[in-house]
Scaffold this motif. Structure first.
Motif, short mmCIF file in Angstrom:
data_model
loop_
_atom_site.label_atom_id
_atom_site.label_comp_id
_atom_site.label_asym_id
_atom_site.label_seq_id
_atom_site.Cartn_x
_atom_site.Cartn_y
_atom_site.Cartn_z
N VAL A 95 50.22 2.48 50.43
CA VAL A 95 49.09 3.16 49.80
C VAL A 95 49.29 3.42 48.30
N GLY A 96 50.49 3.19 47.78
CA GLY A 96 50.71 3.44 46.37
C GLY A 96 52.17 3.29 45.97
N VAL A 97 52.45 3.75 44.75
CA VAL A 97 53.79 3.66 44.16
C VAL A 97 54.20 5.04 43.67
N ALA A 98 55.46 5.38 43.92
CA ALA A 98 56.05 6.61 43.41
C ALA A 98 57.27 6.25 42.57
N GLU A 99 57.70 7.20 41.77
CA GLU A 99 58.89 7.01 40.93
C GLU A 99 59.92 8.08 41.25
N SER B 77 53.20 7.61 41.02
CA SER B 77 52.92 6.78 39.85
C SER B 77 51.50 6.26 39.89
N LYS B 78 51.11 5.73 41.06
CA LYS B 78 49.73 5.25 41.19
C LYS B 78 49.36 5.08 42.65
N ARG B 79 48.11 5.38 42.91
CA ARG B 79 47.51 5.07 44.21
C ARG B 79 46.99 3.65 44.13
N PHE B 80 47.08 2.94 45.21
CA PHE B 80 46.49 1.61 45.24
C PHE B 80 44.99 1.72 45.48
N THR B 81 44.26 0.85 44.83
CA THR B 81 42.83 0.72 45.09
C THR B 81 42.62 0.11 46.47
N ASN B 82 43.49 -0.83 46.82
CA ASN B 82 43.42 -1.53 48.10
C ASN B 82 44.55 -1.07 49.02
N PHE B 83 44.19 -0.59 50.20
CA PHE B 83 45.17 -0.28 51.23
C PHE B 83 45.75 -1.59 51.73
N LEU B 84 47.07 -1.68 51.80
CA LEU B 84 47.72 -2.92 52.23
C LEU B 84 48.35 -2.72 53.60
N SER B 85 47.66 -3.17 54.62
CA SER B 85 48.14 -2.98 55.99
C SER B 85 49.35 -3.87 56.27
N PHE C 22 57.96 -6.49 45.26
CA PHE C 22 57.30 -5.33 44.64
C PHE C 22 56.15 -5.80 43.75
N ASP C 23 56.41 -6.80 42.92
CA ASP C 23 55.38 -7.31 42.01
C ASP C 23 54.19 -7.88 42.79
N THR C 24 54.46 -8.63 43.83
CA THR C 24 53.38 -9.19 44.66
C THR C 24 52.54 -8.07 45.28
N ILE C 25 53.20 -7.07 45.82
CA ILE C 25 52.50 -5.97 46.48
C ILE C 25 51.69 -5.14 45.49
N THR C 26 52.26 -4.83 44.34
CA THR C 26 51.49 -4.03 43.37
C THR C 26 50.28 -4.81 42.86
N LYS C 27 50.40 -6.11 42.73
CA LYS C 27 49.25 -6.92 42.31
C LYS C 27 48.15 -6.87 43.38
N LEU C 28 48.54 -6.97 44.64
CA LEU C 28 47.57 -6.91 45.74
C LEU C 28 46.94 -5.51 45.86
N GLY C 29 47.73 -4.49 45.58
CA GLY C 29 47.26 -3.12 45.74
C GLY C 29 46.28 -2.68 44.70
N ASN C 30 46.34 -3.31 43.54
CA ASN C 30 45.44 -2.93 42.45
C ASN C 30 44.28 -3.85 42.46
#
Length: 151
Positions: A61-65, A103-111, A143-151
């Motif tokens: 659902v998102g990224v934390a730091e 850090s950010k919530r994803f726009t897209n939920f990634l099941s 991580f990069d693939t997932i954050t791209k899909l999530g946004n």
């Protein structure tokens, strides 16, 4: 910098809770492999994929730091806590946690089902059969693939 996936049950602690608290202590890990990651490898500045587990569907659902690392879990010393460990000593703690912030919530939920179909994620710990660990390392490319899909 390293990348991680932290699993949490959203009815216990969700991304909404993390956002509301601003900075939160990640407590209650009582698995030795996950503890070893928290004690020895997770460092300030590392990024975390925030994963909602034990819900339907499960997913990222998102990224934390990580803002502070290698903190003895204070609940291990509290006899009134469900995380109490009578064998743990303040001078030699057994269990550790970290502090993190959203850090950010994803726009897209990634099941999880969706993640299993994504090219480049087939070796990710999360998608492996029998993978149940609550703290997992993640490769930068994953991580990069997932954050791209999530946004």
């Amino acid at each position: 910098m390293k990348y991680w996936l932290f699993k949490t049950e959203p009815d216990v602690f969700s991304i909404d809770d993390l956002e509301r608290e601003k900075i939160s202590f990640w407590e209650g890990v009582r698995n030795y492999q996950a503890r070893n990651y928290l004690r020895d490898e997770v460092k300030k500045g590392d990024l975390v994929l925030f994963y909602h587990s034990s819900t339907d569907p499960t997913g990222i659902v998102g990224v934390a730091e990580i803002v502070e690392s290698r903190i003895p879990d204070p609940f291990q010393f509290d006899p009134n806590s469900k995380y109490f460990d009578p064998k743990s000593k303040k001078e030699d703690p057994r269990w550790f946690g970290v502090k993190l912030k959203l850090s950010k919530r994803f726009t897209n939920f990634l099941s999880l089902a969706e993640l299993k179909t994504v090219k480049g994620l087939s070796k990710m710990v999360l998608v492996q059969k029998g993978s149940r660990l609550s703290i997992q390392p993640v490769q930068k490319s994953e991580f990069d693939t997932i954050t791209k899909l999530g946004n």
